[in-house]
Motif scaffolding. Structure first.
Motif, PDB file in Angstrom:
ATOM      1  N   GLY A 488      17.794  22.230  -6.546  1.00  0.00           N
ATOM      2  CA  GLY A 488      18.282  22.158  -8.164  1.00  0.00           C
ATOM      3  C   GLY A 488      17.410  21.759  -9.095  1.00  0.00           C
ATOM      4  N   GLY A 489      17.698  22.252 -10.283  1.00  0.00           N
ATOM      5  CA  GLY A 489      16.670  21.954 -11.491  1.00  0.00           C
ATOM      6  C   GLY A 489      17.123  21.249 -12.558  1.00  0.00           C
ATOM      7  N   PHE A 490      17.377  21.500 -13.727  1.00  0.00           N
ATOM      8  CA  PHE A 490      17.890  21.109 -15.017  1.00  0.00           C
ATOM      9  C   PHE A 490      17.978  22.121 -16.020  1.00  0.00           C
ATOM     10  CE2 PHE A 490      14.544  18.353 -12.943  1.00  0.00           C
ATOM     11  CZ  PHE A 490      15.415  17.061 -12.784  1.00  0.00           C
ATOM     12  N   VAL A 491      19.138  21.672 -16.805  1.00  0.00           N
ATOM     13  CA  VAL A 491      19.558  22.347 -17.897  1.00  0.00           C
ATOM     14  C   VAL A 491      18.385  22.187 -19.096  1.00  0.00           C
ATOM     15  CG1 VAL A 491      21.040  22.873 -19.867  1.00  0.00           C
ATOM     16  CG2 VAL A 491      21.835  22.600 -17.432  1.00  0.00           C
ATOM     17  N   TYR A 492      17.730  23.069 -19.535  1.00  0.00           N
ATOM     18  CA  TYR A 492      16.566  22.843 -20.576  1.00  0.00           C
ATOM     19  C   TYR A 492      17.079  22.716 -21.954  1.00  0.00           C
ATOM     20  CZ  TYR A 492      12.168  23.622 -22.688  1.00  0.00           C
ATOM     21  OH  TYR A 492      10.774  23.418 -23.421  1.00  0.00           O
ATOM     22  N   ARG A 493      16.573  21.406 -22.502  1.00  0.00           N
ATOM     23  CA  ARG A 493      17.027  21.273 -23.848  1.00  0.00           C
ATOM     24  C   ARG A 493      15.677  20.938 -24.497  1.00  0.00           C
ATOM     25  NH1 ARG A 493      22.175  23.602 -24.420  1.00  0.00           N
ATOM     26  NH2 ARG A 493      23.272  22.573 -22.658  1.00  0.00           N
ATOM     27  N   ASP A 557      11.294  15.738 -18.151  1.00  0.00           N
ATOM     28  CA  ASP A 557      11.190  14.727 -18.994  1.00  0.00           C
ATOM     29  C   ASP A 557      12.091  14.997 -20.228  1.00  0.00           C
ATOM     30  OD1 ASP A 557      10.379  12.610 -20.723  1.00  0.00           O
ATOM     31  OD2 ASP A 557       8.074  12.997 -20.480  1.00  0.00           O
ATOM     32  N   ASP A 558      13.062  14.618 -20.477  1.00  0.00           N
ATOM     33  CA  ASP A 558      14.241  14.473 -21.165  1.00  0.00           C
ATOM     34  C   ASP A 558      13.784  14.007 -22.703  1.00  0.00           C
ATOM     35  OD1 ASP A 558      14.372  11.724 -20.611  1.00  0.00           O
ATOM     36  OD2 ASP A 558      16.592  12.011 -20.265  1.00  0.00           O
ATOM     37  N   ARG A 559      12.400  13.294 -22.516  1.00  0.00           N
ATOM     38  CA  ARG A 559      12.084  12.772 -24.007  1.00  0.00           C
ATOM     39  C   ARG A 559      11.225  13.948 -24.739  1.00  0.00           C
ATOM     40  NH1 ARG A 559       9.370   7.595 -21.091  1.00  0.00           N
ATOM     41  NH2 ARG A 559       8.439   9.198 -19.855  1.00  0.00           N
ATOM     42  N   SER A 560      10.242  14.619 -23.847  1.00  0.00           N
ATOM     43  CA  SER A 560       9.399  15.651 -24.387  1.00  0.00           C
ATOM     44  C   SER A 560      10.030  16.712 -24.352  1.00  0.00           C
ATOM     45  CB  SER A 560       8.026  15.371 -23.717  1.00  0.00           C
ATOM     46  OG  SER A 560       7.978  15.677 -22.419  1.00  0.00           O
ATOM     47  N   GLY A 561      11.055  17.225 -23.445  1.00  0.00           N
ATOM     48  CA  GLY A 561      11.436  18.257 -23.130  1.00  0.00           C
ATOM     49  C   GLY A 561      10.528  19.152 -21.957  1.00  0.00           C
ATOM     50  N   ASP A 562       9.507  18.513 -21.573  1.00  0.00           N
ATOM     51  CA  ASP A 562       8.545  19.277 -20.525  1.00  0.00           C
ATOM     52  C   ASP A 562       9.350  19.445 -19.259  1.00  0.00           C
ATOM     53  OD1 ASP A 562       6.622  19.779 -22.216  1.00  0.00           O
ATOM     54  OD2 ASP A 562       5.524  17.509 -21.735  1.00  0.00           O
ATOM     55  N   LEU A 563       9.283  20.620 -18.944  1.00  0.00           N
ATOM     56  CA  LEU A 563       9.925  20.973 -17.276  1.00  0.00           C
ATOM     57  C   LEU A 563       8.464  21.195 -16.608  1.00  0.00           C
ATOM     58  CD1 LEU A 563      12.429  21.581 -15.937  1.00  0.00           C
ATOM     59  CD2 LEU A 563      12.151  23.901 -16.517  1.00  0.00           C
ATOM     60  N   PHE A 564       8.813  20.573 -15.221  1.00  0.00           N
ATOM     61  CA  PHE A 564       7.567  20.557 -14.499  1.00  0.00           C
ATOM     62  C   PHE A 564       8.097  21.454 -13.033  1.00  0.00           C
ATOM     63  CE2 PHE A 564       6.913  16.769 -16.986  1.00  0.00           C
ATOM     64  CZ  PHE A 564       5.945  17.183 -17.532  1.00  0.00           C
ATOM     65  N   ILE A 565       7.124  21.834 -12.370  1.00  0.00           N
ATOM     66  CA  ILE A 565       7.351  22.575 -11.070  1.00  0.00           C
ATOM     67  C   ILE A 565       6.331  21.767  -9.903  1.00  0.00           C
ATOM     68  CG2 ILE A 565       6.947  24.464  -9.681  1.00  0.00           C
ATOM     69  CD1 ILE A 565       7.745  26.161 -12.220  1.00  0.00           C
TER      70      ILE A 565
END
Length: 584
Positions: A488-493, A557-565
């Motif tokens: 699973g991942g995340f809904v990107y905002r 990181d929901d503060r910066s909006g960065d998505l990591f792999i």
């Protein structure tokens, strides 16, 4: 959308037209050691390295290994153990038939010395002779019928950049490594990263320090056998920046400590080759809030038992609510797998409110009204007011095989999303409803397909409407033709417009990265594949990591909006730096 699946004839994923000729060939001349010390070493290594997926006599996540030493030469087996992908690429008929049946290739065990492999094979040979075990005969499938719509290729491109490198621990097997990464609530651009072998790192400005070594606090801590055994997960209390409280789960070999589900495992449940585990949830309290390394106190909240090392405790986390008056504030969610129940041919041990196995729990870690007095049962839990003494009031939802990861999307309202890794043919994305039944276990459902857990769990057909009645259908699903194990991942905002409003996730094994359009209507249930570029070159995760099995994970990181792999084997953390639609 699901109606066409109901019209599919009972397509069998594994047909029985003919058995590979090599399996009926005369056995090789066998000469394995019978030295007791070598056999003991082989037994220990089998339990540590093999038993997470294999047994000797029964089908499981992977084929039984009894009798295999009388079918294939030691050299063939050694090559398969060390380089399974090369054996598959060579066109080996048996290896490819096994891949067709189990849908996932064995990871390479090239870290094992020749003498260690020989001792494992000697143990298998000795036990096979003693128990009169014959080799598993795998049938070839004439046609593989697709039961789930295919993943669609998109024009969306993501660019990756290297973010951090986590060092490889000494003697670390390929299937161990980094598992989770979460932002440090105390400081921007700082993160915590967990390693299954028992370390919790802190990462800040390319500087990596050990924040907590769980192994120093638990003498019974184990990270083998089992793919996910070890430091399972960690989560910060919503007020961590002020109270310094966080939680971890870890594995221990079952030794009889009180467990909240000890009575769920029937006395007549068969023993697996891998040992039963006790998964322990612990609370940690920092003495100094901003301490760079842990110093403080620890207490045990609960522990639960799994009958094998398979599918134990996966993710733990708090819902992302900050309003102290919200009933979900401070409630901890705990994802529990089925513990290998289906592989033991005991579907009755999972997938109903009388069983913790195969459930997502929700507890109040600050409460005291649970039976052990160490945590609370939230009053709005769906079974909190049940008068049935066998019901586990901790359960939030049930019917999962391996609820590997979960997250929430709060636009336009909070929705919990959990993925479930399949056994036979289906990978699921589920929207979680309180009290919902999601079909795995006693219902014998995998997504919108049906399996036979008693005769052969690899036999799959489209489920009937009657079989699906009363269960929560997956929001989306994909076939094992497209992948083998969902993560699973995340809904990107975040700031990248091309990804906004998309649920980003992927496949652990082949490393493909997928997305779904995630808006208020949720009408689009299609799954799309992203394209990957790094350093200006079109690539994929396995190429980047130089591995056959990607071991893919995500962090956000929901503060910066960065998505990591994250990729476990090479210890790499990569950041999605750009995203855009391709123009042709």
């Amino acid at each position: 959308m699901l109606a066409p699946l109901h019209k599919i004839l009972f397509a069998i994923a594994i047909t029985v037209p003919h058995v590979l000729a090599a399996q009926d060939a005369p056995p090789p001349n066998v000469s394995y050691s019978s030295d007791p010390e070598i056999l003991e070493q082989g037994a220990q290594l089998f339990a540590q390295q093999c038993a997470g997926c294999h047994t000797l006599a029964n089908d499981a996540i992977a084929p039984p290994l009894g009798g295999i030493t009388s079918l294939l030469h030691e050299g063939q087996l050694t090559k398969w153990i060390r380089e399974p992908e090369k054996v598959l690429a060579s066109g080996d008929a048996r290896a490819n038939a096994l891949l067709n049946r189990y849908k996932v290739a064995m990871p390479p065990f090239d870290h094992l010395a020749t003498a260690q492999i020989s001792s494992i094979l000697a143990y298998i040979h000795h036990e096979s002779d003693k128990r009169d075990l014959v080799s598993f005969k795998v049938a070839t499938a004439q046609n593989q019928t697709r039961l789930i719509p295919a993943v669609e290729k998109s024009n969306l491109i993501i660019e990756l950049e290297d973010f951090a490198q986590i060092p490889r621990l000494p003697n670390r097997p390929a299937y161990k490594g980094i598992a989770f990464m979460r932002p440090d609530p105390r400081e921007d651009n700082a993160y915590f990263v967990s390693e299954l072998m028992g370390l919790l790192y802190r990462l800040k400005d390319d500087k990596l320090t050990t924040f907590l070594d769980v192994r120093e606090h638990f003498s019974r801590f184990v990270y083998e056998p089992g793919v996910a055994t070890g430091l399972g997960s960690f989560a910060f209390h919503p007020d961590f920046s002020n109270n310094g409280i966080f939680y971890t789960t870890h594995a221990e070999i079952r030794h009889g400590s009180p467990a909240i589900n000890a009575d769920d495992i029937p006395d007549d449940a068969p023993e697996g080759v891998s040992p039963p585990l006790e998964w322990t949830l612990s609370e940690w309290r920092l003495d100094q809030i901003n301490a760079p390394t842990f110093a403080g106190t620890r207490s045990e909240i609960l522990r639960f038992v799994t009958p094998t090392t398979a599918h134990g405790s996966q993710e733990i986390d708090f819902s992302p609510v900050s309003d102290l008056t919200d009933p979900d504030y401070g409630m901890l969610y705990i994802a529990c797998g089925d513990g290998g129940s289906i592989n033991l041919k005991r579907p009755d041990m999972a997938g109903h409110p009388h069983a913790i196995l195969g459930a997502i729990m929700r507890i109040d870690p600050m409460g005291t009204n649970a039976a052990n007095g160490q945590y609370g049962i939230p009053p709005d839990n769906p079974f909190a007011n049940s008068s049935d003494p066998l019901v586990h009031q901790e359960i939030w939802a049930y019917g999962f095989r391996n609820p590997h990861r979960f997250t929430w999307d709060d636009s336009p309202k909070p929705r919990m999303i959990a993925v479930d890794i399949g056994e036979s043919n289906v990978e699921e994305i589920n929207i979680i409803e309180p009290g919902g039944s999601y079909g795995w276990g006693v219902a014998a459902l995998e997504g919108t397909t049906h399996i036979d857990p008693i005769v052969d769990a690899k036999i799959v057909r489209g489920a009937t409407p009657e079989e699906l009645a009363g269960t929560q259908l997956p929001h989306a699903q994909y076939d094992h033709i497209d992948g083998s194990a969902i993560t699973g991942g995340f809904v990107y905002r975040g700031p990248l417009k091309a990804l906004q409003g998309k649920y980003i996730f992927g496949d652990i094994v082949n490393g493909r990265i997928f997305y779904m359009n995630w808006d208020a209507s949720l009408r689009d249930r299609s799954i799309y594949e992203l394209n990957i570029i790094q350093d200006g070159v079109i690539t994929d995760i396995r190429k980047l990591s130089k591995v056959d099995r990607a071991h893919l994970r995500f962090a956000y990181d929901d503060r910066s909006g960065d998505l990591f792999i994250l990729t476990k084997d090479d210890g790499k953390i990569r950041r999605i730096s750009n995203a855009y639609e391709a123009t042709y």
